[in-house]
Design an enzyme around this catalytic site. Structure first.
Site, PDB file in Angstrom:
ATOM      1  N   ILE A  65       3.087 -12.904  -5.101  1.00  0.00           N
ATOM      2  CA  ILE A  65       3.122 -11.453  -5.179  1.00  0.00           C
ATOM      3  C   ILE A  65       1.742 -10.844  -4.870  1.00  0.00           C
ATOM      4  O   ILE A  65       0.729 -11.533  -4.958  1.00  0.00           O
ATOM      5  CB  ILE A  65       3.534 -10.986  -6.610  1.00  0.00           C
ATOM      6  N   THR A  77      -0.963  -7.729  -6.136  1.00  0.00           N
ATOM      7  CA  THR A  77      -1.419  -7.438  -7.501  1.00  0.00           C
ATOM      8  C   THR A  77      -0.337  -6.694  -8.300  1.00  0.00           C
ATOM      9  O   THR A  77       0.478  -5.984  -7.730  1.00  0.00           O
ATOM     10  CB  THR A  77      -2.689  -6.571  -7.491  1.00  0.00           C
ATOM     11  N   CYS A  92       0.849  -1.188   0.000  1.00  0.00           N
ATOM     12  CA  CYS A  92       0.000   0.000   0.000  1.00  0.00           C
ATOM     13  C   CYS A  92       0.891   1.246   0.000  1.00  0.00           C
ATOM     14  O   CYS A  92       2.032   1.201   0.438  1.00  0.00           O
ATOM     15  CB  CYS A  92      -0.887  -0.013   1.227  1.00  0.00           C
ATOM     16  N   GLY A 104      -0.612 -15.461  -7.196  1.00  0.00           N
ATOM     17  CA  GLY A 104      -0.743 -14.658  -8.415  1.00  0.00           C
ATOM     18  C   GLY A 104      -1.225 -15.495  -9.574  1.00  0.00           C
ATOM     19  O   GLY A 104      -0.441 -16.173 -10.234  1.00  0.00           O
TER      20      GLY A 104
END
Lengths: 304, 285
Positions: free
Chosen positions: A190, A192, A128, A243
């Site tokens: 991972i 996104t 983030c 992922g």
């Protein structure tokens, strides 16, 4: 054919772990993942404050995956205790609590609070944007990741710490190494990819109200495979490969790249909660066909 | 030298462009133009679209106001002239009410499971407020199936009533209730349900409206051992069963619902009690 897996001291009956941000907002939904064959589950990321997230559209299914800008909607760490107590009451499999910070010090504060509730592990969502540093993600900077992991390790006791890394870092293996050196117990990779954008050409407007969104699903699987491969070369701690894994063969592929466990996210869109059972079965069928009795011999064999 | 097969190339191209030659396009997305806007009453308008989007009664769509927001609605007319009927309630609907004939919007869907109308010989339809809208196409389908239809509509006051004429035509009997008695009988639409059950051999109850009303319908149906199908509402974000926001217990309203029948409803501890807001915080209904 045993799917049993050990990761960071946790014993899982299947390597499949529900990825954070996917249906994991309540105890009953996590229980449904368990009933469908998940080996462990991750709660949607919890942050310092209650957040409503971005305005809709926040999640759009594309032909080859999903684009999302949910915007870290969550109730705030001070309001999560009762849900975690409920999870502990009804869940038999291990559960991981994912946390994120807006500032670096948030991770320590939230981790201390969460650790007291005794989850089986804590995931650090470092993908983030860091509000202190011009909005770029913590996960792009090895030093910041190292600081966050060691801060959290200081307050989390014996609870395993799993940073979840972003493929936006151009040196994801170095970041994983920095996390390992700072005391991380496993790596999740991972988060996104992207961010990407979709425009409606009839109105000439980006379709996500936040405009940009993270990409997931089959279209990012090759990126996930490469990242896990790179990380496996650099670190000794186990990897949760996440992922675009939607089939048993996908799961086998990411384990051959070096993953011990497999994160399941977009697959829940493609196959519903049954995704776990389906992938478990497909993995077992492949293992039987290729004479693998367990997953240990499979891990990382694409290297060397 | 091996000659490349042209047909392979063609197949590959097809794989890439399944939706009108647009690669990696958004699933189930339809760009629509408003063809007609009808004012049903001061608070409620019907918006007609230029495209036919095939849906079953009870399924829902996500209506996108470009750059503003996207919210769930159910069709009030199906087929060639499909429409939604909307009550002005907040910032989104206020914005929608500003749109005119020709405005371009987006629709994702349809999503979720619809009503099952087969086998309903004597159907009761109970609707409250905006819940009236999606039950009209349901009544039309029941009528096509030659079911007998008994309808009870409840509204706040006469300014909120719509589709009275349409339901009059579709139903064998129509009862209307309002909270203040300004139209129909003063009271709630569940009052007629008991009466219908006693005298009309009701074998299936369909309902949509505030959850307190739905819970009442469910309790009556359980007591009388009658099948019911309720259309539940929660805060919907993704509509595709991935974000978890619309959860009621372990069910996702967007994908497992929005229509639920007795067996599942019995297991829902949150029915009529809790729902979640945009943050995911549980609060009392």
């Amino acid at each position: 054919m045993s799917l049993q897996t050990n990761i960071a001291g946790l014993k899982l009956k299947s390597p499949l772990i529900l990825a954070s941000g996917v249906v994991g907002i309540s105890a009953p939904l996590l229980k449904r993942c368990e009933e469908n064959g998940a080996g462990a589950v991750t709660l949607k990321s919890i942050g310092p404050n209650p957040r409503a997230g971005h305005k809709n559209p926040t999640v759009l299914a594309l032909q080859y995956g999903i684009i999302n800008a949910v915007g870290l909607s969550n109730v705030g760490y001070k309001n999560i205790d009762s849900e975690i107590e409920e999870i502990k009451k009804i869940l038999k499999i291990p559960f991981i609590v994912s946390i994120f910070g807006e500032k670096i010090k948030d991770y320590k504060t939230i981790a201390a609070h969460i650790a007291a509730l005794k989850p089986n592990a804590i995931e650090l969502n470092v993908s983030c944007p860091n509000v202190e540093k011009f909005g770029s993600a913590f996960g792009l900077d090895a030093e910041l990741c190292s600081k966050i992991v060691s801060d959290v390790k200081n307050v989390s006791g014996s609870i395993p710490i799993i940073p979840k890394l972003t493929p936006q870092a151009n040196n994801i293996a170095d970041i994983a190494k920095a996390c390992e050196d700072a005391g991380a117990d496993a790596i999740c990779a991972i988060n996104t990819a992207g961010p990407g954008m979709v425009i409606d050409i009839e109105t000439a407007k980006p379709m996500l109200t936040f405009k940009k969104g993270g990409l997931s699903g089959p279209m990012i699987k090759p990126i996930a495979i490469r990242c896990v491969y790179d990380i496996y070369e650099k670190v000794r701690i186990p990897i949760i490969g996440t992922g675009g894994i939607v089939s048993g063969k996908d799961a086998i592929e990411i384990m051959q790249a070096g993953a011990s466990c497999v994160g399941i996210g977009s697959a829940v869109y493609y196959n519903g909660f049954e995704a776990f059972g389906k992938i478990n079965k497909e993995m077992q069928a492949w293992m039987k066909e290729h004479n693998y009795k367990n997953l240990d011999k499979l891990r990382g064999i694409a290297h060397g | 030298m091996v000659k490349e097969k042209k047909s392979n190339e063609k197949d590959f191209g097809k794989e890439l462009n399944p939706q009108a030659g647009y690669s990696n396009s958004i699933k189930d997305f339809h760009s629509v133009k408003l063809t007609k806007i009808i004012e049903e009453n001061p608070n409620i308008k019907t918006f007609y679209f230029d495209k036919q989007i095939d849906a079953k009664p009870g399924q829902f769509i996500m209506l996108w106001l470009p750059g503003v927001n996207e919210k769930p609605f159910a069709f009030s007319n199906l087929g060639k002239n499909c429409s939604i009927t909307v009550q002005k309630r907040g910032p989104f609907t206020e914005e929608l009410f500003k749109s005119r004939k020709g405005t371009i919007l987006g629709i994702r869907g349809p999503f979720g499971k619809g009503f099952e109308t087969k086998g309903a010989k004597n159907a009761a339809i109970i609707a409250g407020g905006c819940g009236i809208a999606p039950l009209k196409p349901l009544a039309e389908e029941l009528k096509k199936n030659k079911s007998k239809i008994y309808v009870s509509l409840g509204v706040r006051n006469k300014e909120y009533l719509f589709f009275k004429k349409e339901f009059k035509k579709l139903s064998n009997e129509l009862k209307i209730f309002s909270e203040d008695g300004s139209v129909g009988k003063k009271g709630y639409p569940t009052e007629a349900l008991e009466e219908f059950i006693k005298s009309k051999r009701i074998d299936c109850v369909f309902a949509c409206g505030p959850e307190i009303l739905l819970k009442k319908v469910f309790d009556i149906c359980e007591k009388r051992k009658i099948n019911c199908q309720l259309s539940l509402e929660r805060y919907v974000k993704c509509a595709i069963g991935i974000c978890g926001q619309c959860a009621i217990d372990d069910q996702l309203v967007c994908r497992d619902g929005p229509i639920f029948s007795n067996e599942k409803l019995r297991r829902l501890k949150e029915l009529g009690k809790f729902s979640r807001n945009a943050e995911g915080k549980k609060s009392c209904l």
